[in-house]
Design a protein around this motif. Sequence first.
Motif, mmCIF file in Angstrom:
data_model
loop_
_atom_site.group_PDB
_atom_site.id
_atom_site.type_symbol
_atom_site.label_atom_id
_atom_site.label_comp_id
_atom_site.label_asym_id
_atom_site.label_seq_id
_atom_site.Cartn_x
_atom_site.Cartn_y
_atom_site.Cartn_z
ATOM 1 N N UNK A 240 1.496 -0.829 -0.194
ATOM 2 C CA UNK A 240 0.160 0.019 0.234
ATOM 3 C C UNK A 240 0.307 1.676 0.037
ATOM 4 N N UNK A 241 2.200 1.051 0.099
ATOM 5 C CA UNK A 241 2.840 2.655 -0.194
ATOM 6 C C UNK A 241 3.249 3.349 -1.288
ATOM 7 N N UNK A 242 2.791 2.202 -2.657
ATOM 8 C CA UNK A 242 3.243 2.697 -3.518
ATOM 9 C C UNK A 242 1.562 2.445 -4.550
ATOM 10 N N UNK A 243 0.558 3.684 -5.136
ATOM 11 C CA UNK A 243 -0.783 3.468 -4.877
ATOM 12 C C UNK A 243 -0.783 3.841 -6.805
ATOM 13 N N UNK A 244 -0.880 2.781 -7.667
ATOM 14 C CA UNK A 244 -0.830 2.716 -8.819
ATOM 15 C C UNK A 244 0.059 2.747 -9.573
ATOM 16 N N UNK A 245 0.920 1.583 -8.905
ATOM 17 C CA UNK A 245 2.911 1.122 -9.024
ATOM 18 C C UNK A 245 2.211 0.313 -10.348
ATOM 19 N N UNK A 246 3.647 0.407 -11.136
ATOM 20 C CA UNK A 246 4.077 -0.615 -12.237
ATOM 21 C C UNK A 246 4.757 -1.688 -11.635
ATOM 22 N N UNK A 247 5.341 -1.563 -10.056
ATOM 23 C CA UNK A 247 6.179 -2.206 -9.365
ATOM 24 C C UNK A 247 6.154 -3.482 -8.474
ATOM 25 N N UNK A 248 6.404 -4.806 -9.297
ATOM 26 C CA UNK A 248 5.899 -5.681 -8.774
ATOM 27 C C UNK A 248 7.517 -6.360 -8.233
ATOM 28 N N UNK A 249 6.703 -5.759 -6.150
ATOM 29 C CA UNK A 249 7.781 -6.290 -5.153
ATOM 30 C C UNK A 249 7.884 -8.305 -5.526
ATOM 31 N N UNK A 250 9.464 -8.787 -4.716
ATOM 32 C CA UNK A 250 9.231 -10.130 -4.507
ATOM 33 C C UNK A 250 10.254 -10.244 -3.326
ATOM 34 N N UNK A 251 10.392 -8.603 -2.219
ATOM 35 C CA UNK A 251 10.766 -9.234 -1.269
ATOM 36 C C UNK A 251 9.678 -8.602 -0.540
ATOM 37 N N UNK A 252 9.566 -9.687 0.785
ATOM 38 C CA UNK A 252 8.493 -9.662 1.849
ATOM 39 C C UNK A 252 7.827 -7.918 2.226
ATOM 40 N N UNK A 253 9.974 -7.595 2.874
ATOM 41 C CA UNK A 253 9.259 -6.106 3.171
ATOM 42 C C UNK A 253 8.618 -4.934 2.179
ATOM 43 N N UNK A 254 8.688 -5.573 1.361
ATOM 44 C CA UNK A 254 8.087 -4.282 -0.114
ATOM 45 C C UNK A 254 6.399 -4.161 0.325
ATOM 46 N N UNK A 255 5.920 -5.592 1.205
ATOM 47 C CA UNK A 255 4.490 -5.984 1.823
ATOM 48 C C UNK A 255 3.832 -4.749 3.051
ATOM 49 N N UNK A 256 2.420 -4.925 2.928
ATOM 50 C CA UNK A 256 2.306 -4.199 4.551
ATOM 51 C C UNK A 256 1.898 -5.491 5.231
ATOM 52 N N UNK A 257 1.027 -5.851 5.088
ATOM 53 C CA UNK A 257 -0.545 -6.037 4.629
ATOM 54 C C UNK A 257 -0.166 -8.265 4.501
ATOM 55 N N UNK A 258 -0.742 -8.561 5.103
ATOM 56 C CA UNK A 258 -0.389 -9.909 5.359
ATOM 57 C C UNK A 258 -1.877 -10.305 5.589
ATOM 58 N N UNK A 259 -1.821 -11.753 4.679
ATOM 59 C CA UNK A 259 -3.442 -12.691 5.328
ATOM 60 C C UNK A 259 -2.812 -13.515 6.824
ATOM 61 N N UNK A 260 -4.012 -14.312 7.097
ATOM 62 C CA UNK A 260 -3.667 -15.440 8.434
ATOM 63 C C UNK A 260 -2.544 -16.705 7.387
ATOM 64 N N UNK A 261 -3.107 -16.742 5.660
ATOM 65 C CA UNK A 261 -2.649 -18.328 4.907
ATOM 66 C C UNK A 261 -3.568 -18.832 5.131
ATOM 67 N N UNK A 262 -3.092 -19.651 4.230
ATOM 68 C CA UNK A 262 -4.751 -20.945 3.883
ATOM 69 C C UNK A 262 -3.256 -22.344 4.093
ATOM 70 N N UNK A 263 -3.450 -23.562 3.710
ATOM 71 C CA UNK A 263 -2.070 -24.931 3.632
ATOM 72 C C UNK A 263 -2.762 -24.993 2.532
ATOM 73 N N UNK A 264 -1.834 -25.649 1.712
ATOM 74 C CA UNK A 264 -1.783 -26.161 0.942
ATOM 75 C C UNK A 264 -0.434 -27.893 0.562
ATOM 76 N N UNK A 265 -1.930 -28.617 0.790
ATOM 77 C CA UNK A 265 -0.546 -30.108 1.229
ATOM 78 C C UNK A 265 -0.887 -30.622 -0.315
ATOM 79 N N UNK A 266 0.771 -31.602 -0.716
ATOM 80 C CA UNK A 266 0.602 -32.428 -2.247
ATOM 81 C C UNK A 266 1.418 -33.366 -1.851
ATOM 82 N N UNK A 267 0.404 -34.428 -1.967
ATOM 83 C CA UNK A 267 0.862 -36.030 -2.034
ATOM 84 C C UNK A 267 1.211 -36.363 -2.956
ATOM 85 N N UNK A 268 2.698 -37.459 -2.860
ATOM 86 C CA UNK A 268 3.036 -38.019 -4.301
ATOM 87 C C UNK A 268 2.263 -39.306 -4.569
#
Length: 128
Positions: free
Chosen positions: A100-128
């Motif tokens: 939320x630091x860059x409105x209408x931005x073309x920047x696609x961050x890949x570092x954790x510290x480039x994002x401000x808000x996070x969800x709680x997560x959803x588990x994905x499990x793939x069996x072999x």
Amino acid sequence: QVRLVESGGGLVQAGGSLRLSCAASGRTFSSYTMGWFRQAPGKEREFVAAIIWSGTVTRYADSVKGRFTISRDNAKNTLYLQMNSLKPEDTALYYCAQDVRRMYSGILGRELNEYDYWGQGTQVTVSS
């Protein structure tokens, strides 16, 4: 206050598919870059994919390129991650995040510290 709620995780066999969703509230969803990250047990959280505010530009980690597709529906304030050809190494807790630091931005961050808000997560499990 921003709230991000992920859903759609589950147990799937290798080669299968899942679609994750992230419902957002609290800020103008359509103005900001969104991302997906994942964290496997004993490993650091890592970048998976990101999408700019308009949905027209995306970025992927090499490990998921060609198999995962990130998209967004700004009318529904929802972010998606379509995951195909799943592998056991895709097993992780998947998080959505909002920059939320860059409105209408073309920047696609890949570092954790480039994002401000996070969800709680959803588990994905793939069996072999």
